[in-house]
Design a protein around this motif. Structure first.
Motif, PDB file in Angstrom:
ATOM      1  N   CYS A   8      15.802  15.215  14.718  1.00  0.00           N
ATOM      2  CA  CYS A   8      16.450  15.711  13.498  1.00  0.00           C
ATOM      3  C   CYS A   8      16.920  17.161  13.619  1.00  0.00           C
ATOM      4  N   THR A   9      18.190  17.355  13.242  1.00  0.00           N
ATOM      5  CA  THR A   9      18.766  18.708  13.152  1.00  0.00           C
ATOM      6  C   THR A   9      19.483  18.843  11.799  1.00  0.00           C
ATOM      7  N   LEU A  10      18.972  18.149  10.807  1.00  0.00           N
ATOM      8  CA  LEU A  10      19.661  18.154   9.510  1.00  0.00           C
ATOM      9  C   LEU A  10      19.611  19.519   8.831  1.00  0.00           C
ATOM     10  N   CYS A  11      18.586  20.296   9.112  1.00  0.00           N
ATOM     11  CA  CYS A  11      18.531  21.651   8.533  1.00  0.00           C
ATOM     12  C   CYS A  11      18.441  22.662   9.671  1.00  0.00           C
ATOM     13  N   ARG A  13      16.277  24.519  10.694  1.00  0.00           N
ATOM     14  CA  ARG A  13      15.010  24.571  11.409  1.00  0.00           C
ATOM     15  C   ARG A  13      15.077  23.739  12.686  1.00  0.00           C
ATOM     16  N   LYS A  14      15.899  22.693  12.653  1.00  0.00           N
ATOM     17  CA  LYS A  14      16.121  21.833  13.822  1.00  0.00           C
ATOM     18  C   LYS A  14      14.787  21.490  14.514  1.00  0.00           C
ATOM     19  N   CYS A  15      13.856  20.958  13.741  1.00  0.00           N
ATOM     20  CA  CYS A  15      12.513  20.716  14.286  1.00  0.00           C
ATOM     21  C   CYS A  15      12.476  19.522  15.233  1.00  0.00           C
ATOM     22  N   GLY A  16      13.537  18.706  15.241  1.00  0.00           N
ATOM     23  CA  GLY A  16      13.650  17.648  16.240  1.00  0.00           C
ATOM     24  C   GLY A  16      12.795  16.420  15.976  1.00  0.00           C
ATOM     25  N   ALA A  17      12.267  16.259  14.775  1.00  0.00           N
ATOM     26  CA  ALA A  17      11.425  15.084  14.484  1.00  0.00           C
ATOM     27  C   ALA A  17      12.228  13.795  14.648  1.00  0.00           C
ATOM     28  N   ARG A  19      12.877  10.851  12.978  1.00  0.00           N
ATOM     29  CA  ARG A  19      12.664  10.470  11.583  1.00  0.00           C
ATOM     30  C   ARG A  19      12.377   8.970  11.408  1.00  0.00           C
ATOM     31  N   GLY A  24       9.152  15.268   9.488  1.00  0.00           N
ATOM     32  CA  GLY A  24       9.484  16.581  10.030  1.00  0.00           C
ATOM     33  C   GLY A  24       8.740  17.694   9.306  1.00  0.00           C
ATOM     34  N   PHE A  25       9.047  18.914   9.663  1.00  0.00           N
ATOM     35  CA  PHE A  25       8.463  20.096   9.015  1.00  0.00           C
ATOM     36  C   PHE A  25       8.619  20.006   7.497  1.00  0.00           C
ATOM     37  N   CYS A  26       9.736  19.432   7.058  1.00  0.00           N
ATOM     38  CA  CYS A  26      10.073  19.343   5.632  1.00  0.00           C
ATOM     39  C   CYS A  26       9.292  18.254   4.896  1.00  0.00           C
ATOM     40  N   SER A  62      12.799  21.757   3.343  1.00  0.00           N
ATOM     41  CA  SER A  62      12.834  22.400   4.657  1.00  0.00           C
ATOM     42  C   SER A  62      12.409  23.870   4.601  1.00  0.00           C
ATOM     43  N   HIS A 109      17.261  17.355   3.492  1.00  0.00           N
ATOM     44  CA  HIS A 109      16.570  16.610   4.554  1.00  0.00           C
ATOM     45  C   HIS A 109      16.766  15.097   4.412  1.00  0.00           C
TER      46      HIS A 109
HETATM   47  S1  SF4 Z   1      12.650  20.278   8.835  1.00  0.00           S
HETATM   48 FE1  SF4 Z   1      13.255  18.226   8.125  1.00  0.00          FE
HETATM   49  S2  SF4 Z   1      15.497  18.334   7.827  1.00  0.00           S
HETATM   50 FE2  SF4 Z   1      14.886  20.126   9.056  1.00  0.00          FE
HETATM   51  S3  SF4 Z   1      15.227  19.448  11.157  1.00  0.00           S
HETATM   52 FE3  SF4 Z   1      13.044  19.040  10.652  1.00  0.00          FE
HETATM   53  S4  SF4 Z   1      12.991  16.895   9.901  1.00  0.00           S
HETATM   54 FE4  SF4 Z   1      15.138  17.584   9.896  1.00  0.00          FE
END
Ligand code: SF4
Length: 297
Positions: A8-11, A13-17, A19, A24-26, A62, A109
């Motif tokens: 995941c790079t939707l926000c 933060r680009k935490c890379g989960a 999904r 993710g972090f969010c 996020s 997110h």
């Molecule tokens: S924090 Fe959420 S929306 Fe942002 S990259 Fe991670 S999973 Fe995706």
């Protein structure tokens, strides 16, 4: 067709989960999670109007601000998983209930899911769509909303990277949020209203005045004053109340003082930032936080 991010790079933060398999972090996972969908009267008057804004609260966030008034849903992820089909039905139900608009609160997110649901109601949903965000967005995300969103309610919370790191785990917040606001203004153009004064398109930039942060508020206002005049509305909010981790953290464990808020408002006026909404300090109440009770889901 719904494309669930594998990295995941939707926000920003680009935490890379992945999904499909993890949150993710969010707190965002595989399906949309909502905490409430109902008419809401506590937005700016041109959004809430007389009948209410059709507000859809998404669980998770996020940013994870340490003082979040909606921490039960943003940090604790309270809510209920729903399908995109149900999300689309909720939009139409809120329209039937008389909402002036559909107000997507912290939806970044879940962007692909939201776009899927908005595609499903194309031609049936006739009220404006409001994208209500903390401002921590990627350029790609805002680009993807072209043709789907009419109004952006976006925050610029901090100028200082030190504040944004300490309070929201996002050192790059100002750079991102300022670029986001500019991009939104370019997309929507100047605010437009119907004959009843209800906003139909445009951008409202919000800033929540925080305790012991007057200089940071002034730096945010200086930056906002450099944006094209009359291309947006500003909302300087006084409602800060210490919620969540802020209850026990100095200097966030108090409301802002009348001196701080008046000083912020006067500074905005000196910068000619007068087109928008300033609250009376006496209007700060916990009522701004709705009960998260899965209503309307
Ligand atoms: S924090 Fe959420 S929306 Fe942002 S990259 Fe991670 S999973 Fe995706």
């Amino acid at each position: 067709m719904l494309n669930i991010p594998k990295k995941c790079t939707l926000c920003p933060r680009k935490c890379g989960a992945d999904r499909n398999k993890e949150k993710g972090f969010c707190g965002g996972g595989q399906s949309v999670r909502l905490a409430r969908a109902a008419l809401h009267m506590w937005e700016e008057p041109c959004i809430s109007g007389t009948k209410g804004s059709g507000t859809v609260f998404f669980s998770g966030c996020s940013l994870q601000c340490c003082y979040c008034q909606n921490y039960k849903i943003s940090a604790e992820n309270f809510g209920k998983d729903v399908s995109q089909e149900r999300l689309a039905e909720i939009f139409l139900q809120l329209q039937t209930d008389g909402a002036h608009n559909i107000n997507l609160v912290s939806a970044s997110h879940y962007l692909p899911w939201v776009i899927d649901a908005l595609d499903a109601v194309r031609g049936k949903l006739t009220i404006p769509v409001v994208y209500n965000t903390g401002g921590y967005e990627t350029k790609e995300a805002i680009d993807a909303l072209r043709g789907y969103v009419n109004i952006f309610l976006t925050d610029i919370k901090y100028f200082s990277p030190e504040f944004s790191k300490r309070y929201s785990n996002a050192e790059d917040y100002f750079t991102v949020a300022y670029a986001t606001a500019k991009q939104m203004i370019e997309m929507t153009g100047a605010p437009k209203f119907d004959a009843d004064g209800i906003m139909q398109s445009g951008v409202i930039i919000r800033h929540l005045a925080l305790p012991a942060a007057l200089n940071d508020t002034k730096a945010v206002l200086n930056a906002i004053a450099k944006l094209p005049k009359d291309s947006f509305l500003i909302s300087i909010m006084s409602q800060y109340t210490p919620f969540y981790k802020a209850k026990n953290t100095k200097p966030l464990n108090r409301r802002i003082s009348t001196y701080e808020y008046k000083n912020a408002i006067n500074y905005a006026a000196d910068l000619n930032l007068t087109t928008g909404f300033m609250q009376q300090k006496s209007s700060a109440k916990e009522e701004y936080t709705p009960e998260f009770d899965l209503e309307g889901l």
